[in-house]
Design a protein around this motif. Structure first.
Motif, PDB file in Angstrom:
ATOM      1  N   ILE A 201      85.946 -28.732 -26.683  1.00 42.25           N
ATOM      2  CA  ILE A 201      87.246 -28.740 -26.001  1.00 42.25           C
ATOM      3  C   ILE A 201      87.771 -30.163 -26.048  1.00 42.25           C
ATOM      4  O   ILE A 201      87.075 -31.105 -25.657  1.00 42.25           O
TER       5      ILE A 201
ATOM      6  N   PHE B  46      93.558 -22.267 -29.110  1.00 38.70           N
ATOM      7  CA  PHE B  46      92.125 -22.438 -28.868  1.00 38.70           C
ATOM      8  C   PHE B  46      91.425 -21.086 -28.964  1.00 38.70           C
ATOM      9  O   PHE B  46      90.410 -20.933 -29.652  1.00 38.70           O
TER      10      PHE B  46
ATOM     11  N   GLN C 228      90.664 -23.332 -20.922  1.00 34.29           N
ATOM     12  CA  GLN C 228      89.954 -23.207 -22.190  1.00 34.29           C
ATOM     13  C   GLN C 228      88.491 -22.818 -21.991  1.00 34.29           C
ATOM     14  O   GLN C 228      87.947 -22.070 -22.797  1.00 34.29           O
TER      15      GLN C 228
ATOM     16  N   ASN D   6      87.640 -27.613 -31.578  1.00 38.25           N
ATOM     17  CA  ASN D   6      88.856 -26.831 -31.375  1.00 38.25           C
ATOM     18  C   ASN D   6      89.829 -27.593 -30.479  1.00 38.25           C
ATOM     19  O   ASN D   6      90.235 -27.113 -29.426  1.00 38.25           O
ATOM     20  N   TYR D   7      90.165 -28.771 -30.906  1.00 37.55           N
ATOM     21  CA  TYR D   7      90.963 -29.670 -30.081  1.00 37.55           C
ATOM     22  C   TYR D   7      92.443 -29.315 -30.176  1.00 37.55           C
ATOM     23  O   TYR D   7      93.091 -29.573 -31.190  1.00 37.55           O
ATOM     24  N   THR D   8      92.936 -28.726 -29.119  1.00 35.30           N
ATOM     25  CA  THR D   8      94.336 -28.356 -29.035  1.00 35.30           C
ATOM     26  C   THR D   8      94.730 -28.260 -27.573  1.00 35.30           C
ATOM     27  O   THR D   8      93.888 -27.977 -26.710  1.00 35.30           O
TER      28      THR D   8
ATOM     29  N   ARG E 225      96.239 -23.179 -25.283  1.00 33.51           N
ATOM     30  CA  ARG E 225      95.084 -22.315 -25.007  1.00 33.51           C
ATOM     31  C   ARG E 225      95.065 -21.082 -25.901  1.00 33.51           C
ATOM     32  O   ARG E 225      94.005 -20.551 -26.204  1.00 33.51           O
TER      33      ARG E 225
END
Length: 198
Positions: free
Chosen positions: A180, A159, A197, A151-153, A156
């Motif tokens: 993360i 995410f 996160q 969930n790479y963003t 938040r």
């Protein structure tokens, strides 16, 4: 002849998962790890296609035609749109799911307590069509003990939205450990963003 091919016929430096020799080589390596080393688990990454633009190798065509029972027209145009595209994408996902089923069977036959997990792209179910990764089925059918959606963003809220959608899938509770993107290509997080996160 064991690599994937792009839409324009160039080699892609990924093994072609349609070829039994490639599948057997990977499964043998997984089984060797399970059998010969004292491990808590085996975590798989890249159990997918690199993109929606692969694999268009002649071997993929031949194996897909056998699977579908249809002789295709011009290649790869015959699987680039319409029903041909949908069937081809479904076939690609079936290859990845079958691989996970076989990996699970082999690992558990050696050691039922050994955990099998995988890193997956977070945007399910879009991953089925894009990269052939139907990881919702892997959870539902018990082919993995847990999954780590990437969930790479930096956002938040995005995410959180990804995670809520993932946790709503059948069989997901207690089996989703989100990744993360602290220093991923998609995100570079400050310490406070990492904390948010978490």
């Amino acid at each position: 002849g064991r690599l994937q091919q792009s839409l324009d016929g160039k080699p892609v430096l990924w093994m072609n998962p349609a070829l039994p020799a490639n599948v057997n080589q990977e499964l043998a390596a997984i089984e060797e790890l399970a059998r010969n080393y004292q491990l808590d688990g085996i975590h798989l990454d890249y159990v997918r296609y690199p993109s929606g633009d692969t694999c268009y190798a002649p071997a993929s065509r031949r194996i897909f035609e056998g699977w579908s029972g249809k002789v295709l027209g011009p290649w790869p145009a015959s699987v680039m749109s319409g029903r041909g595209r949908a069937d081809y994408r479904r076939w690609r996902a079936s290859l990845m799911t079958d691989f996970m089923r076989q990996a699970h069977r082999r690992v558990k036959a050696v050691n039922p307590d050994l955990k099998l997990s995988a890193a997956v792209w977070g945007g399910y179910p879009d991953t089925i069509d894009s990269i052939g990764q139907d990881w919702g089925t892997w959870l539902r059918e018990g082919y993995v003990d847990f999954l780590c959606p990437m969930n790479y963003t930096e956002d938040r809220f995005r995410f959180s939205a990804l995670l809520q959608k993932q946790l709503a899938l059948p069989g997901a509770r207690g089996r989703i450990y989100p990744g993360i993107g602290v220093t991923a290509s998609e995100s570079q997080l400050r310490a406070d963003e990492v904390v948010e996160q978490i």
